[in-house]
Design an enzyme around this catalytic site. Structure first.
Site, mmCIF file in Angstrom:
data_model
loop_
_atom_site.group_PDB
_atom_site.id
_atom_site.type_symbol
_atom_site.label_atom_id
_atom_site.label_comp_id
_atom_site.label_asym_id
_atom_site.label_seq_id
_atom_site.Cartn_x
_atom_site.Cartn_y
_atom_site.Cartn_z
ATOM 1 C CB CYS A 13 19.330 -36.908 -99.728
ATOM 2 S SG CYS A 13 18.970 -37.151 -101.482
ATOM 3 C CB CYS A 16 14.589 -35.167 -102.065
ATOM 4 S SG CYS A 16 14.990 -36.920 -102.172
ATOM 5 C CG ASP A 462 15.781 5.066 -80.533
ATOM 6 O OD1 ASP A 462 15.837 6.241 -80.897
ATOM 7 O OD2 ASP A 462 14.918 4.617 -79.744
ATOM 8 C CG ASP A 673 13.658 3.724 -83.546
ATOM 9 O OD1 ASP A 673 14.302 4.769 -83.776
ATOM 10 O OD2 ASP A 673 13.308 3.386 -82.405
#
Length: 784
Positions: A13, A16, A462, A673
């Protein structure tokens, strides 16, 4: 700093996963540690001088969990003679450590085997639980169920109690994992969901066991037996965990499907013979044969043959892509027709398919910011619930209630609490969301990137290669009066064949496409920087190819028939190449002009309109001149055009937009870019772009359509909505369920929640969260 991934076992769970994060983050030198409950993996970044893998594993193991490194497939050797080395490596691997290339398959087989074992245990638990319910509750029905007199409660109470005990013990045996794991976690100071189940069911069992020895003296004690509560709690929780595991398996189905795309064998061409070999033995430089209807076993380049290839597994596009000699192909894609001979270029973890899988695993291992609330709650959830259960039991005991009443309160509070629902809310949705994105050719680098994309308020695009195709093409050929178009194209192509620039290639491609057969021999050639080219033909004439300025400087006069085109075409984003012919001492005569432009992608206009309909500002960013940029901007109808921007200035433009309060997504494909992609809140790199851009991007689009940007934003919104729904349900369930189990409504209704009902509700809560996450798989990313 070094970043590694470890497989964590023994987690049940969110408590843990929080415990593992807590103990590893305490290590000096650990910068970051994230545990994904859904995948069972921990991603950790640490200083190698202060922390070692052995220290990490020992720390996790001391906390009560298993820990081992996650081994990714190694790069295969890249030379023909390296095959022997590869096979030697295979031998060593198979006789030493488990070979990493088989780890995923073996892990999958192990999970299937474990799931099958859970199914057998669950079936056994249900058989004995239903038998116990028949014995303990059968007599209470309007029409009592028959029991042999020897074990009836009225005539033989001790035998009746003993039979219930005998039917309970096998159920406890089938559910022994909850006790071993739960108490181990409790003793290590990291109580989890299994601890709650173990304590709650064991208290009911021990209490009932004590009552069993008192029944002989006081038969009325039969009414205080709670064996059925202990068994039903275990059986319901086992059922919920089994259904949860099955559902979690489906959340990772996208990765599994990708891994299964690669064929197990390949046809290797060697010394004129065709040999079938395991695909994993291919090395760079191998020549392979791919028949129609077969999947391509490795990345490579077509050296012979042609055919249509289905690359939908990469790009999400259903239409096949025509491949010819020189075309790149991707391992895992389907050769639909034609026989292809392919030279292998990438194998192992360097292959496109392996990189996609690694990318998705990386994304699923990193948490979204929205998960932080659940993480904080999960870290203290179990201790707080145990405290609430104890306090509630004490309060009701002080209020004068008997032990059976107090026991029911204590058990119900422990059992109904569900940290699993909290722990699975985010990772389950991210696993399904990233898998859904992959089917559309959208790869998301992390949970954070997936969350941030949906908050976008401005998209910066771009121009070259993103909005446009990135490959100049001839858009129009305009000739002076009396000049043939094919003659003009043939003449200019002959001159441009001596040049090396993109515009020259566009003219050569157009000439080939127009079947221009007239040949011209060039005897001399001169480049005039910034203006164009002059060339001398074999027959002595001079050809001028270039700008209008070059024409005018040679004394040429622009014909009236070309005047209109020379003004309008540049306004539409075209670059003009003029051609003139000078024969003898006569003045050079302009023959015509060729308009060249980088065509807009077919989907760019539609994508930009969809972005605008979502209330997102669209901005075209380019280093081109304002005229050309504005022409493209007008055609696709962006909100703003920013032109003549140097590569280093693109990131500054993005930063400026962020200062205006905009959440910026940058979309690009080139090296220039990359800084802007990093600066943006969400960087989206087109998959066909440079490796640097791809590395800088938070999201990678395997296709080239801008509609994928719209799909990315929609994917983010759908996933985050799903996470919010999961978190809302998980918090609401625990907020309402725990007080009710503690007896909040008892003064009003006079009824308590049964531990059996509490176990059923707890089991269903996790299943509901995972099932809700799986709903994402049915969503369409296209805007209808």
């Amino acid at each position: 700093m070094k970043e590694e991934t470890y497989i964590i076992t023994g987690m049940s769970c969110a408590a843990c996963s929080s415990a593992v994060e807590r103990v590893t983050r305490k290590l000096e030198g650990v910068e970051e540690s994230n545990v994904n409950l859904a995948t069972g993996r921990m991603s950790i970044r640490y200083d190698q001088e202060k922390v070692s893998p052995q220290l990490i594993m020992s720390k996790v193991e001391r906390a009560g969990f298993g820990c081992q490194p996650y081994i990714q497939e190694q790069t295969t050797p890249s030379a023909g003679s390296a095959r022997d080395k590869f096979q030697e490596t295979q031998y060593v691997a198979s006789h030493g450590k488990e070979h990493s290339s088989n780890q995923n398959a073996k892990s999958s087989e192990q999970k299937n085997r474990e799931l099958q074992e859970k199914k057998y245990r669950l079936v056994g638990a249900w058989i004995f639980t239903l038998a116990l319910m028949y014995v303990s509750m059968g007599s209470m029905l309007p029409t009592p169920l028959p029991l042999p007199e020897l074990v009836q409660g009225a005539s033989h109470p001790s035998n009746f109690a003993l039979l219930q005990l005998l039917l309970t013990i096998p159920v406890l045996f089938y559910g022994r994992y909850f006790y071993s794991n739960g108490f181990s976690a409790l003793f290590h100071g990291n109580p989890n969901m299994n601890s709650l189940v173990a304590v709650g069911s064991l208290v009911s069992f021990v209490y009932s066991l004590g009552i069993t020895f008192l029944v002989a003296d006081n038969p009325h004690q039969l009414h205080h037996l709670y064996y059925e509560s202990a068994t039903m709690v275990l059986t319901f929780v086992m059922t919920g965990k089994y259904l949860e595991e099955k559902s979690k398996k489906k959340t990772g189905s996208a990765i599994t499907a990708l891994m299964e795309l690669s064929p197990p064998t390949a046809f290797l061409l060697k010394n004129g013979n065709t040999v079938e070999v395991p695909a994993e033995q291919l090395v760079v430089g191998d020549l392979i044969l791919v028949k129609p209807g077969s999947r391509i076993p490795a990345d490579g380049e077509v050296v012979q043959g042609s055919g249509g290839v289905d690359e939908s597994m990469l790009t999400g596009e259903s239409l096949p892509v025509e491949k010819i000699v020189g075309s790149a192909v991707t391992g895992g894609s389907m050769n639909l027709n034609g026989v292809l001979q392919i030279r292998v270029s990438r194998v192992g973890k360097d292959s496109t398919l392996a990189r996609i899988v690694a990318f998705m695993e990386e994304a699923q291992g990193k948490k979204a910011p929205i998960a932080k609330i659940a993480d904080r709650v999960s870290g203290i959830f179990v201790p707080v619930v145990m405290a609430i259960a104890a306090v509630a039991a004490v309060v009701w005991f002080i209020a004068g209630k008997d032990v059976a009443f107090v026991l029911q309160i204590f058990t119900s509070v422990l059992v109904i609490a569900c940290p699993c629902a909290l722990g699975l809310a985010t990772p389950a949705a991210i696993m399904v969301g990233t898998g859904l994105g992959a089917t559309y050719g959208i790869l998301v680098r992390s949970g954070e990137a997936l969350e941030v994309a949906g908050k976008t308020t401005a998209v910066v695009l771009d121009k070259t290669g993103t909005v446009t195709q990135g490959k100049p093409q001839v858009t129009q050929v305009v000739v002076a009066e009396g000049v043939d178009k094919k003659y003009l194209l043939s003449l200019v192509a002959a001159v441009e064949s001596q040049a090396q620039h993109p515009l020259a290639q566009a003219i050569l491609d157009e000439a080939a496409k127009s079947s221009c057969s007239q040949n011209f021999s060039i005897t001399s050639f001169e480049t005039i920087p910034g203006k164009g080219i002059t060339a001398t033909l074999q027959q002595g004439a001079t050809v001028l190819v270039g700008s209008l300025r070059l024409m005018e400087e040679s004394g040429s006069v622009l014909p009236q028939s070309l005047a209109k085109a020379s003004q309008e075409l540049p306004e539409q984003g075209n670059t003009l190449v003029f051609a003139a012919l000078q024969e003898g001492n006569a003045m050079a005569k302009i023959l015509g002009l060729i308009a060249i432009a980088d065509p807009i992608r077919e989907t760019s206009f539609e994508a930009i309109q969809q972005l605008k309909s979502m209330g997102i500002k669209t901005i075209l960013l380019t280093g081109d001149n304002k005229g050309a940029a504005q022409a493209i901007g007008n055609q696709v109808q962006v909100d703003q055009v920013i032109a003549q921007v140097l590569p280093k200035e693109k990131a500054q433009v993005v930063a400026g937009l962020q200062k205006e309060g905009l959440q910026v997504m940058m979309v690009g494909d080139g090296i220039n870019d990359a800084p802007a992609l990093v600066q943006a809140d969400s960087g989206v790199a087109m998959g066909g772009g440079s490796d640097i851009a791809v590395e800088a991007g938070d999201v990678i689009l395997m296709g080239s359509s801008l509609l994928d940007v719209v799909k990315t934003i929609r994917l983010s919104k759908l996933t985050i909505t799903n996470i919010r729904q999961n978190l809302f349900w998980a918090f609401l369930y625990n907020t309402i369920g725990i007080p009710v189990a503690a007896g909040l409504l008892y003064p009003i209704t006079g009824h308590l929640m049964s531990p059996m009902l509490a176990a059923l509700a707890m089991s269903l809560s996790s299943v509901c969260v995972v099932s809700n996450a799986l709903r994402l798989r049915t969503k369409k990313l296209e805007i209808q």
